[in-house]
Design a protein around this motif. Structure first.
Motif, PDB file in Angstrom:
ATOM      1  N   TYR A 150       0.832  -1.200   0.000  1.00 18.28           N
ATOM      2  CA  TYR A 150       0.000   0.000   0.000  1.00 18.28           C
ATOM      3  C   TYR A 150       0.868   1.252   0.000  1.00 18.28           C
ATOM      4  N   ASN A 155      -4.315   8.048   3.936  1.00 16.40           N
ATOM      5  CA  ASN A 155      -5.435   7.112   4.049  1.00 16.40           C
ATOM      6  C   ASN A 155      -5.031   5.649   3.915  1.00 16.40           C
ATOM      7  N   TRP A 156      -3.764   5.325   4.069  1.00 14.23           N
ATOM      8  CA  TRP A 156      -3.321   3.951   3.824  1.00 14.23           C
ATOM      9  C   TRP A 156      -3.994   2.959   4.750  1.00 14.23           C
ATOM     10  N   LYS A 157      -4.200   3.298   6.003  1.00 14.20           N
ATOM     11  CA  LYS A 157      -4.838   2.366   6.945  1.00 14.20           C
ATOM     12  C   LYS A 157      -6.298   2.137   6.564  1.00 14.20           C
ATOM     13  N   ASP A 158      -7.005   3.202   6.193  1.00  8.95           N
ATOM     14  CA  ASP A 158      -8.396   3.068   5.773  1.00  8.95           C
ATOM     15  C   ASP A 158      -8.511   2.165   4.557  1.00  8.95           C
ATOM     16  N   GLN A 159      -7.600   2.329   3.631  1.00 10.16           N
ATOM     17  CA  GLN A 159      -7.595   1.542   2.398  1.00 10.16           C
ATOM     18  C   GLN A 159      -7.430   0.050   2.718  1.00 10.16           C
ATOM     19  N   ILE A 160      -6.516  -0.273   3.604  1.00  4.21           N
ATOM     20  CA  ILE A 160      -6.255  -1.666   3.971  1.00  4.21           C
ATOM     21  C   ILE A 160      -7.457  -2.282   4.673  1.00  4.21           C
ATOM     22  N   THR A 162     -10.596  -1.294   4.651  1.00  3.27           N
ATOM     23  CA  THR A 162     -11.729  -1.374   3.732  1.00  3.27           C
ATOM     24  C   THR A 162     -11.602  -2.595   2.825  1.00  3.27           C
ATOM     25  N   ASP A 163     -10.418  -2.829   2.277  1.00  2.00           N
ATOM     26  CA  ASP A 163     -10.195  -4.009   1.434  1.00  2.00           C
ATOM     27  C   ASP A 163     -10.413  -5.300   2.226  1.00  2.00           C
ATOM     28  N   ARG A 166     -14.112  -5.809   2.882  1.00  2.00           N
ATOM     29  CA  ARG A 166     -14.766  -6.188   1.629  1.00  2.00           C
ATOM     30  C   ARG A 166     -14.518  -7.666   1.315  1.00  2.00           C
TER      31      ARG A 166
END
Length: 180
Positions: A150, A155-160, A162-163, A166
């Protein structure tokens, strides 16, 4: 699970109804799998044992029109961090957090979720503990070691997360025919 073992599913569901409720939440991947034991002992997983309790709870609940949701802990798991110390992300005594960037652990969780939702008539799953604990205390080098794939922008933590959510939700959505 301890209350069901002690009092029985019928008693628990009767108390839920007496309280004016129509839903019960059962923790399937429990704190016992997540807490530390003396002298570094790694506990056996309680998941399969808890499935037996879940089966009796579902039977009693659905006979009385009570919904059953299952709470499933995700990233805090002392047992797995003891078996695979390289997966550990952070320790917040008495719980160890697994890095959300360990694909083998995510596959393990997906397997448990699929087993749960395809074999048990539950109404839904609650994914518990799906967050980064205290990562603001990590320096940039630790961030890079945790999740190399990442970009480490704001926003890297949010991205991880969220993935991760999902991917786990996809298992539930694809296999849980009885979920709301």
């Amino acid at each position: 699970p301890g209350d069901i073992e002690k009092y029985g599913s019928k008693f628990i569901i009767d108390k839920v109804i007496d309280g004016g409720l129509n839903t019960v939440i059962f923790t399937i991947k429990t704190y016992r799998d997540n807490r530390k034991f003396a002298a570094g002992e790694i506990p056996k997983s309680s998941f399969d044992k808890n499935l037996n309790f879940l089966k009796s709870l579902i039977y009693e609940a659905h006979n009385k029109d009570v919904k059953v949701y299952v709470a499933f802990s995700t990233l805090y798991d002392y047992r797995m961090s003891g078996l695979y110390p390289e997966w550990k992300h952070y320790n917040l005594y008495p719980i160890d957090f697994i890095s959300p960037c360990v694909n083998e652990y995510k596959e393990y969780l997906k397997h448990l979720l699929e087993k749960l939702v395809t074999n048990y008539d539950i109404n839904g799953v609650i994914l518990a503990g799906l967050y980064f604990p205290h990562t603001s205390e990590l320096n940039n080098m630790e961030k890079e070691n945790i999740c190399d794939r990442y970009n480490h922008d704001l926003n890297w933590k949010d991205q991880i997360i969220t993935d991760y959510a999902r991917d786990l939700a996809e298992v539930v959505n694809n296999h849980c025919l009885s979920c709301d």
